[in-house]
Design a protein around this motif. Structure first.
Motif, short mmCIF file in Angstrom:
data_model
loop_
_atom_site.label_atom_id
_atom_site.label_comp_id
_atom_site.label_asym_id
_atom_site.label_seq_id
_atom_site.Cartn_x
_atom_site.Cartn_y
_atom_site.Cartn_z
N GLN A 1 13.12 -7.93 -10.07
CA GLN A 1 13.14 -6.56 -10.58
C GLN A 1 12.16 -5.67 -9.83
OE1 GLN A 1 15.29 -5.38 -12.62
NE2 GLN A 1 14.44 -3.34 -13.05
N VAL A 2 10.99 -6.23 -9.49
CA VAL A 2 9.99 -5.49 -8.72
C VAL A 2 10.55 -5.12 -7.35
CG1 VAL A 2 7.72 -5.67 -7.60
CG2 VAL A 2 8.03 -6.49 -9.94
N LEU A 3 11.23 -6.07 -6.72
CA LEU A 3 11.81 -5.83 -5.40
C LEU A 3 12.98 -4.85 -5.48
CD1 LEU A 3 11.69 -9.44 -3.93
CD2 LEU A 3 10.02 -7.59 -3.66
N ALA A 4 13.79 -4.97 -6.51
CA ALA A 4 14.93 -4.07 -6.68
C ALA A 4 14.48 -2.63 -6.89
CB ALA A 4 15.80 -4.52 -7.84
N ARG A 5 13.30 -2.45 -7.49
CA ARG A 5 12.77 -1.12 -7.76
C ARG A 5 11.90 -0.61 -6.62
NH1 ARG A 5 14.60 2.21 -11.43
NH2 ARG A 5 12.54 2.89 -12.13
N ASN A 6 11.88 -1.36 -5.52
CA ASN A 6 11.14 -0.95 -4.32
C ASN A 6 9.65 -0.74 -4.60
OD1 ASN A 6 11.03 -0.35 -1.55
ND2 ASN A 6 11.16 1.85 -1.93
N MET A 7 9.08 -1.60 -5.45
CA MET A 7 7.68 -1.46 -5.81
C MET A 7 6.73 -2.11 -4.81
SD MET A 7 7.13 0.56 -8.21
CE MET A 7 5.39 0.17 -8.32
N VAL A 8 7.28 -2.84 -3.84
CA VAL A 8 6.48 -3.36 -2.73
C VAL A 8 7.12 -2.83 -1.45
CG1 VAL A 8 5.72 -5.40 -1.47
CG2 VAL A 8 5.79 -5.43 -3.97
N THR A 9 6.31 -2.20 -0.63
CA THR A 9 6.84 -1.61 0.60
C THR A 9 5.90 -1.92 1.75
OG1 THR A 9 7.74 0.44 1.56
CG2 THR A 9 5.67 0.63 0.34
N THR A 10 6.36 -1.71 2.95
CA THR A 10 5.54 -1.94 4.15
C THR A 10 5.27 -0.61 4.83
OG1 THR A 10 6.46 -4.16 4.45
CG2 THR A 10 5.37 -3.16 6.34
N ILE A 11 4.01 -0.38 5.17
CA ILE A 11 3.59 0.85 5.81
C ILE A 11 2.80 0.51 7.06
CG2 ILE A 11 1.45 1.05 4.51
CD1 ILE A 11 3.72 4.02 5.30
N ASP A 12 2.92 1.33 8.08
CA ASP A 12 2.18 1.08 9.32
C ASP A 12 0.81 1.74 9.24
OD1 ASP A 12 2.06 -0.02 11.95
OD2 ASP A 12 2.19 2.01 12.74
N HIS A 13 -0.24 0.94 9.33
CA HIS A 13 -1.62 1.43 9.26
C HIS A 13 -2.15 1.63 10.67
CE1 HIS A 13 -6.00 1.29 8.60
NE2 HIS A 13 -5.72 1.75 7.39
N PRO A 14 -2.95 2.70 10.90
CA PRO A 14 -3.37 3.00 12.28
C PRO A 14 -4.22 1.92 12.94
CG PRO A 14 -4.50 4.41 10.68
CD PRO A 14 -3.39 3.73 9.96
N THR A 15 -4.96 1.13 12.18
CA THR A 15 -5.78 0.09 12.81
C THR A 15 -5.43 -1.32 12.36
OG1 THR A 15 -7.53 0.24 11.11
CG2 THR A 15 -7.74 1.67 13.05
N CYS A 16 -4.63 -1.45 11.33
CA CYS A 16 -4.28 -2.78 10.82
C CYS A 16 -2.82 -3.15 11.03
CB CYS A 16 -4.62 -2.88 9.33
SG CYS A 16 -6.37 -2.64 8.95
N GLY A 17 -2.04 -2.21 11.56
CA GLY A 17 -0.63 -2.50 11.78
C GLY A 17 0.16 -2.50 10.49
N PRO A 18 1.29 -3.21 10.44
CA PRO A 18 2.13 -3.23 9.24
C PRO A 18 1.40 -3.86 8.05
CG PRO A 18 3.33 -4.05 11.15
CD PRO A 18 1.89 -3.97 11.55
#
Length: 443
Positions: A374-391
């Motif tokens: 349910q958490v995944l279906a609601r897109n509650m975890v996402t990946t973002i690109d960080h300027p010094t740490c990457g994805p």
């Protein structure tokens, strides 16, 4: 949003010479430098500018909510160490190995997305003038210093003399009262304002909640009150001062427990673990490999539960025929249910209870929660690109609108990542910014 034509300050070159200086006056219409893409233009707070003078959790959580909804949030941080939580770890997200890169604490990353970072020393007179210029072109100021602290720098609500500003102060105990000068920490307020006393197992010691819930509820109250003040300003043209304390918010969220004590005049009923003081069964029960929450909130649902547990005879047992009797005989009923739930695994009970109509849920750890379908279906975890740490994997905003699409537009900033951009927006030239950086005014 109310926004009038006013005069904006631009730092003069006298700052470079270390002389007495004043801000040059440039007549222009104030508007946010927010450059939301067309995909986010409909976010409700687009065009609202926030100066964030908070650190740690309650304040940053409030401003993150505003940022998620489209506000431009400028996080003003200590010039060298930044927000306290930048050093709180482990764990730290590892850097990407590029020159100048460094890791970031998981704590800081959790409450600072969608913000800009300005590293500024406002103990310095030049830093104060920069901050006042930013505030003059902003809608909201939010801070969490001890009462009276910002007055030393000419930055109190009264000293700013800006009738349109919405100025929110978050403190431990508020701007008045005998504890006004006491520093406020979540766990201390949990203890002092009753929450810890009612949290934990009945035969155990008081415990704190697993997350800093008083900080978080205070952040929610702060964001809610600020948005209401924005609506109020749209009607009256006037901002206002907002006094928010952890202690007040914790008392407010005692909710029905506090109401029960006020109405009865009696002490609270203490700790109940996962159980409910007025309903039985309604708690966690052990399984072969974990625990499961089960709720039989009325007589019909209790009957269904009895059948699913293979104990239909409990339905007609005089001790358990009504909820009031089940609560009275809790010490007999609960061990009987435990004996049954221990016969199967959590997953097996989930399959048995599926579609039955009773309330039930597995007791998951955090990794299981983050991978919950349910958490995944609601897109509650996402990946973002960080300027010094990457994805980086991050918790997403929980807000879903039919038209606007709140999201993580930018990763939590590195310390001072936007200093030059913000100062250039005030009219400072590169040489002036470089000099201020060398002299420790900005970072």
């Amino acid at each position: 949003m109310i926004r009038s034509k006013i005069t904006v300050s631009v730092v003069s070159s006298a700052m470079l010479r270390g002389q007495n200086y004043s801000f040059q006056r440039v007549n222009q219409q104030v508007r946010s430098s927010h450059t939301a893409s067309s995909a986010h233009v409909q976010l409700p707070l687009t065009g609202i500018k926030v100066i964030d003078l908070t650190r740690v959790l309650a304040g940053p959580y409030a401003t993150q909510i505003l940022a998620d909804l489209g506000a431009e949030v400028i996080k003003v941080e200590h010039v060298t160490r930044g927000d306290d939580t930048r050093s709180w770890g482990p764990p730290f997200a590892k850097d990407n190995g590029k020159p100048g890169a460094h890791g970031e604490s998981a704590y800081f990353l959790s409450v600072n997305r969608n913000k800009k970072s300005l590293a500024l020393n406002f103990q310095d007179k030049r830093g104060q003038e920069v901050l006042k210029a930013l505030i003059a072109s902003s809608d909201i100021v939010i801070e969490n210093y001890l009462p009276g602290s910002l007055a030393k720098y000419g930055l109190s609500y009264e000293q700013l003399k800006n009738d349109k500003i919405i100025y929110a102060s978050i403190t431990g105990y508020g701007q008045n009262g005998p504890f006004r000068d006491r520093a406020g920490y979540d766990v201390m307020v949990e203890a002092e304002m009753g929450l810890m006393h009612i949290t934990g197992e009945a035969d155990g010691s008081p415990v704190k909640v697993g997350v800093a819930v008083t900080d978080l509820t205070t952040g929610l109250y702060a964001a809610n009150s600020i948005m209401a003040a924005i609506i109020g300003r749209s009607k009256t043209g006037m901002g206002q001062y907002i006094d928010i304390s952890l202690a007040d918010c914790q008392v407010a969220t005692l909710s029905n427990i506090a109401s029960s004590c006020l109405i009865s005049g009696k002490p609270d009923t203490g700790r109940h673990g996962t159980s409910h003081p007025s309903i039985c069964p309604y708690q966690a029960f052990p399984t072969k490999d974990g625990s499961i929450m089960i709720g039989g909130a009325n007589d019909r649902l209790f009957g269904i539960l009895c059948r699913l547990l293979g104990k239909e005879e409990w339905i007609i047992d005089e001790r358990f025929s009504t909820n009031a009797l089940r609560v009275k005989h809790r010490d007999e009923l609960v061990p009987m249910i435990m004996a049954q739930t221990n016969l199967a695994t959590t997953e097996e009970w989930l399959d048995i209870f599926e579609g039955s109509g009773i309330a039930y849920a597995a007791v998951n750890d955090i990794q299981a929660t983050l991978n919950h379908p349910q958490v995944l279906a609601r897109n509650m975890v996402t990946t973002i690109d960080h300027p010094t740490c990457g994805p980086l994997k991050m918790i997403n905003t929980p807000i879903k609108y039919s038209r606007a699409k709140p999201s993580i537009r930018t990763a939590p900033p590195t310390l001072g990542q936007h200093t030059d951009e913000i100062l250039e927006g005030l009219g400072l030239r590169t040489k002036e910014i470089d000099t201020m950086r060398v002299e420790g005014v900005v970072g």
